[in-house]
Design an enzyme around this catalytic site. Sequence first.
Site, PDB file in Angstrom:
ATOM      1  N   THR A  48      -4.457  -3.643   8.632  1.00 35.72           N
ATOM      2  CA  THR A  48      -5.090  -2.384   8.226  1.00 35.72           C
ATOM      3  C   THR A  48      -6.584  -2.401   8.445  1.00 35.72           C
ATOM      4  O   THR A  48      -7.197  -1.384   8.744  1.00 35.72           O
ATOM      5  CB  THR A  48      -4.793  -2.118   6.735  1.00 35.72           C
ATOM      6  N   TYR A  61      -1.512   5.500   8.354  1.00 36.76           N
ATOM      7  CA  TYR A  61      -2.422   5.078   9.424  1.00 36.76           C
ATOM      8  C   TYR A  61      -1.651   4.139  10.343  1.00 36.76           C
ATOM      9  O   TYR A  61      -0.541   3.697  10.015  1.00 36.76           O
ATOM     10  CB  TYR A  61      -3.645   4.351   8.838  1.00 36.76           C
ATOM     11  N   THR A 127      -2.305  -7.382   5.331  1.00 35.66           N
ATOM     12  CA  THR A 127      -2.154  -7.835   3.937  1.00 35.66           C
ATOM     13  C   THR A 127      -0.718  -8.212   3.606  1.00 35.66           C
ATOM     14  O   THR A 127      -0.479  -8.970   2.678  1.00 35.66           O
ATOM     15  CB  THR A 127      -2.597  -6.716   2.977  1.00 35.66           C
ATOM     16  N   ASP A 128       0.264  -7.708   4.362  1.00 38.85           N
ATOM     17  CA  ASP A 128       1.668  -7.948   3.999  1.00 38.85           C
ATOM     18  C   ASP A 128       2.028  -9.431   4.070  1.00 38.85           C
ATOM     19  O   ASP A 128       2.766  -9.931   3.229  1.00 38.85           O
ATOM     20  CB  ASP A 128       2.607  -7.157   4.923  1.00 38.85           C
ATOM     21  N   LYS A 200       0.368 -10.822  -3.082  1.00 37.83           N
ATOM     22  CA  LYS A 200       0.121  -9.376  -3.090  1.00 37.83           C
ATOM     23  C   LYS A 200       0.927  -8.774  -4.242  1.00 37.83           C
ATOM     24  O   LYS A 200       2.126  -8.968  -4.340  1.00 37.83           O
ATOM     25  CB  LYS A 200       0.524  -8.771  -1.742  1.00 37.83           C
ATOM     26  N   GLU A 321      17.966 -24.770 -15.692  1.00 35.25           N
ATOM     27  CA  GLU A 321      19.371 -24.971 -16.086  1.00 35.25           C
ATOM     28  C   GLU A 321      20.114 -25.786 -15.019  1.00 35.25           C
ATOM     29  O   GLU A 321      19.973 -25.535 -13.830  1.00 35.25           O
ATOM     30  CB  GLU A 321      20.071 -23.605 -16.230  1.00 35.25           C
TER      31      GLU A 321
HETATM   32  N1  DAS Z   1       1.335  -3.455   7.448  1.00 31.36           N
HETATM   33  C1  DAS Z   1       0.185  -4.053   6.820  1.00 31.36           C
HETATM   34  C2  DAS Z   1      -0.081  -5.381   7.496  1.00 31.36           C
HETATM   35  O1  DAS Z   1      -0.440  -5.367   8.683  1.00 31.36           O
HETATM   36  C3  DAS Z   1      -1.082  -3.306   6.914  1.00 31.36           C
HETATM   37  C4  DAS Z   1      -2.116  -4.041   6.108  1.00 31.36           C
HETATM   38  O2  DAS Z   1      -2.120  -3.851   4.905  1.00 31.36           O
HETATM   39  O3  DAS Z   1      -2.873  -4.848   6.636  1.00 31.36           O
HETATM   40  O4  DAS Z   1       0.065  -6.374   6.828  1.00 31.36           O
END
Ligand code: DAS
Length: 362
Positions: A48, A61, A127-128, A200, A321
């Site tokens: 992103t 986006y 970020t994923d 995350k 367990e």
């Molecule tokens: N789809 C997400 C990624 O590329 C966009 C982001 O949050 O960076 O991980």
Amino acid sequence: MRQFALLALSVIAVTLLTHSPLTARTPLDKQESENKKPRVVILATGGTIAGAATSSTQASYKPGVLSIEQILKTVPEIEKIAQLKGIQVSNIASQNMEEGIWLELWRTIDNLFTHDLCDGVVITHGTDIMEESAYFLNLTVRHSRPVVITGAMRASTSLSPDGPFNLFNAVALAASPNAQNRGVMVVMNDYILSADDVTKTNTVNTDAFECPNFGPLGYMRGGTPLFFRESRQTHTASSIFNLKGLTSLPKTDIVYAYAFSSDIAINALIDASTDGVVIAGVGHGNYNKAIAAAMERGSSKGVAFIRSSRILGGGVDLSAEDYDSRWPVSFNKSPQKARILLMLSLTLTKDPKEIQKFFMEY
Ligand code: DAS
């Protein structure tokens, strides 16, 4: 000929006249101050932070659109804190991350640090999968110089994008002498987060990353890192995991447990000859009889298993367990981090007791 001579004389005259102490000092000062600034290499992978939309207020986006050169133009301030070089490793949405890109990132960072080509590395990343790339590099980059990963939750074209300040903070941290020997770090939303614990926790908000077990390492304040703790897990320069000579990694997968979960997925992975499976168990790493039976079957075929949990905090420890030493527990590793540690453990051993030691240490 006469004109050229006059031109040459005038060039010499201008040089002599303007080579005043001030002018002389200015290029040297600029050069000296440039040389004094830490050297930071930015490895761009997409996400992103490189994303673009058609309007500044729309939520949707396309990630992985801008080049690192275009991204750097949005943060001119970072030229003041470091000597920068950008390298475009990939330009993808991180859900499309590939083993080859991880190995390329590892090779590039190892080469940069081994040959003293920079003082710190920043990775711009989606970020994923950010927490997974961070943990993978935390276990494999055997150097003490800083590696800082950052990204964005809003596209670069947003009315108020978070990427530029995240990138400024990441470069400032990578340029800081206080960032050595701290393991791979994630910088998002002013937090400094350790690779061994970061995850995350929100799909869309700018405040999307936490360290659920141990809390942040610290905060960035106006380009200065304030550290409140250190990672207690073994990492980077102290890691036993060595990728030198490896061109591929063991295949490991994750199976989610839930109410009356079937054994279809786990048996399919066993039949596809996966090397290891992490069970994202319910509660303290628990699962039903169908999954237990498939684990026995998989074990007889040489598949390694790890007991983790789908629960965000608390992890799975030796008090789980029916603890069975054939199935090591993940401690504070989420299923997605346990998968990476199992992957790297299998480059060294298939002995579950040895693998359990790795899960207590890393
Ligand atoms: N789809 C997400 C990624 O590329 C966009 C982001 O949050 O960076 O991980």
